[in-house]
Write a protein that holds these residues in place. Sequence first.
Motif, mmCIF file in Angstrom:
data_model
loop_
_atom_site.group_PDB
_atom_site.id
_atom_site.type_symbol
_atom_site.label_atom_id
_atom_site.label_comp_id
_atom_site.label_asym_id
_atom_site.label_seq_id
_atom_site.Cartn_x
_atom_site.Cartn_y
_atom_site.Cartn_z
ATOM 1 N N ASP A 101 -7.552 3.519 -12.329
ATOM 2 C CA ASP A 101 -8.182 3.131 -11.064
ATOM 3 C C ASP A 101 -7.200 2.412 -10.159
ATOM 4 O O ASP A 101 -7.195 2.607 -8.936
ATOM 5 N N VAL A 102 -6.368 1.564 -10.734
ATOM 6 C CA VAL A 102 -5.405 0.791 -9.940
ATOM 7 C C VAL A 102 -4.159 1.610 -9.642
ATOM 8 O O VAL A 102 -3.742 1.761 -8.489
ATOM 9 N N GLN A 103 -3.538 2.178 -10.684
ATOM 10 C CA GLN A 103 -2.219 2.771 -10.539
ATOM 11 C C GLN A 103 -2.221 4.197 -9.997
ATOM 12 O O GLN A 103 -1.194 4.654 -9.488
ATOM 13 N N VAL A 104 -3.343 4.892 -10.102
ATOM 14 C CA VAL A 104 -3.393 6.280 -9.644
ATOM 15 C C VAL A 104 -4.467 6.465 -8.572
ATOM 16 O O VAL A 104 -4.168 6.808 -7.426
ATOM 17 N N PHE A 105 -5.721 6.235 -8.918
ATOM 18 C CA PHE A 105 -6.794 6.510 -7.964
ATOM 19 C C PHE A 105 -6.777 5.535 -6.792
ATOM 20 O O PHE A 105 -7.103 5.918 -5.654
ATOM 21 N N GLY A 106 -6.368 4.290 -7.033
ATOM 22 C CA GLY A 106 -6.232 3.344 -5.933
ATOM 23 C C GLY A 106 -5.164 3.782 -4.951
ATOM 24 O O GLY A 106 -5.351 3.727 -3.731
ATOM 25 N N VAL A 107 -4.034 4.241 -5.487
ATOM 26 C CA VAL A 107 -2.973 4.763 -4.624
ATOM 27 C C VAL A 107 -3.471 5.981 -3.859
ATOM 28 O O VAL A 107 -3.227 6.123 -2.656
ATOM 29 N N TRP A 108 -4.193 6.851 -4.542
ATOM 30 C CA TRP A 108 -4.704 8.063 -3.894
ATOM 31 C C TRP A 108 -5.661 7.699 -2.757
ATOM 32 O O TRP A 108 -5.647 8.335 -1.689
ATOM 33 N N ASN A 109 -6.479 6.685 -2.947
ATOM 34 C CA ASN A 109 -7.373 6.244 -1.872
ATOM 35 C C ASN A 109 -6.588 5.784 -0.659
ATOM 36 O O ASN A 109 -6.947 6.085 0.488
ATOM 37 N N VAL A 110 -5.521 5.029 -0.895
ATOM 38 C CA VAL A 110 -4.676 4.581 0.216
ATOM 39 C C VAL A 110 -4.034 5.778 0.909
ATOM 40 O O VAL A 110 -4.034 5.874 2.144
ATOM 41 N N LEU A 111 -3.505 6.709 0.142
ATOM 42 C CA LEU A 111 -2.840 7.871 0.735
ATOM 43 C C LEU A 111 -3.794 8.696 1.582
ATOM 44 O O LEU A 111 -3.442 9.125 2.694
ATOM 45 N N ARG A 112 -4.997 8.940 1.075
ATOM 46 C CA ARG A 112 -5.969 9.711 1.865
ATOM 47 C C ARG A 112 -6.287 9.010 3.176
ATOM 48 O O ARG A 112 -6.534 9.660 4.201
ATOM 49 N N ALA A 113 -6.294 7.689 3.154
ATOM 50 C CA ALA A 113 -6.652 6.928 4.351
ATOM 51 C C ALA A 113 -5.526 6.897 5.383
ATOM 52 O O ALA A 113 -5.789 6.923 6.592
ATOM 53 N N VAL A 114 -4.271 6.831 4.924
ATOM 54 C CA VAL A 114 -3.168 6.649 5.879
ATOM 55 C C VAL A 114 -2.540 7.953 6.350
ATOM 56 O O VAL A 114 -1.970 8.007 7.452
ATOM 57 N N LEU A 115 -2.620 9.009 5.552
ATOM 58 C CA LEU A 115 -1.856 10.214 5.864
ATOM 59 C C LEU A 115 -2.262 10.918 7.165
ATOM 60 O O LEU A 115 -1.376 11.382 7.899
ATOM 61 N N PRO A 116 -3.544 11.027 7.517
ATOM 62 C CA PRO A 116 -3.853 11.715 8.778
ATOM 63 C C PRO A 116 -3.163 11.084 9.988
ATOM 64 O O PRO A 116 -2.610 11.801 10.830
ATOM 65 N N SER A 117 -3.136 9.757 10.052
ATOM 66 C CA SER A 117 -2.485 9.087 11.175
ATOM 67 C C SER A 117 -0.970 9.259 11.135
ATOM 68 O O SER A 117 -0.332 9.528 12.161
ATOM 69 N N LEU A 118 -0.369 9.114 9.953
ATOM 70 C CA LEU A 118 1.079 9.266 9.853
ATOM 71 C C LEU A 118 1.505 10.688 10.229
ATOM 72 O O LEU A 118 2.502 10.881 10.936
ATOM 73 N N ARG A 119 0.744 11.672 9.771
ATOM 74 C CA ARG A 119 1.092 13.067 10.105
ATOM 75 C C ARG A 119 0.951 13.322 11.600
ATOM 76 O O ARG A 119 1.786 13.994 12.207
ATOM 77 N N ALA A 120 -0.122 12.772 12.197
ATOM 78 C CA ALA A 120 -0.352 12.979 13.625
ATOM 79 C C ALA A 120 0.765 12.352 14.463
ATOM 80 O O ALA A 120 1.186 12.920 15.482
ATOM 81 N N ARG A 121 1.251 11.207 14.021
ATOM 82 C CA ARG A 121 2.323 10.523 14.751
ATOM 83 C C ARG A 121 3.702 11.024 14.350
ATOM 84 O O ARG A 121 4.699 10.668 14.957
ATOM 85 N N ARG A 122 3.756 11.820 13.278
ATOM 86 C CA ARG A 122 5.003 12.377 12.760
ATOM 87 C C ARG A 122 6.028 11.266 12.505
ATOM 88 O O ARG A 122 7.197 11.346 12.886
#
Length: 273
Positions: free
Chosen positions: A102-123
């Motif tokens: 939950d901490v080392q894998v799924f928690g990281v995955w939750n963060v990635l899903r949340a941040v990636l759309p904005s980072l990709r849009a801003r390139r």
Amino acid sequence: MTNTWFITGASRGLGLELVRQLLERGDTVTATTRSPERLLAGLDGADTSRLQALAVDLADEEQVKRAVEAAGDIDVVVNNAGYGFLAAVEEVSDAEARQMFDVQVFGVWNVLRAVLPSLRARRAGHIVNVSSILGLTAFGGWGLYCAGKYALEGLTESLAAEVADFGVRVTLVEPGYMRTDFLRTPSIGLPTSTADGYPAIREMTAAHLAMPGTQLGDPAKAAAAIIAVAAQEKTPLHQLLGSDSYGLAKARIAALTEDVEAGRELAVTTDVG
């Protein structure tokens, strides 16, 4: 140039030192922790006007989304949250294994899903996933921790390939032993019951619990290294930290190469035709 950072696991050790140095630089930081009070106490005397300290359960996707939204346009993400666990594989309960992931894998995955759309849009942007030398090599008694870090390594390598064309940089940081609270409770977990026949693991556990204060790694220097990596335009995917980490990685490469070559004769017999 100042940046906006999003950091998990910020109330102790490397995470706390990273937040401290970033605030001293004038950067803006959103830091997640199980205890904002402990984080703020650890920053006593620092200017925290550019800090958001948020209590977030990383396993709760909605809490993570809200924290990322509160951070605004993020330049650098550091997935740092984690803890250790010392036990034989058969001694790890289902609940303990799931909590670690939950901490080392799924928690990281939750963060990635949340941040990636904005980072990709801003390139733009940089994702730093804090692994460990135990994401590259393994020792008896560290099975659960290594399982989580090995999973993080695979996830991160795939991520780096996926987002390269969007201008998003990805780095795996792999520290060795550092002089933090990592080997003290509650940063280190122990099994609720132990099995017979593992004296070497009991000895290893006792040695590690006695280790704090003698580790080679300096968390202040490690935090400075992460800041330097984030400032660079081109960085290696794998960034080792510590001479112990470097030595263990080189030994792992040599052992893996030897193992691969030892199995080559049989490997090539299984091709069609």
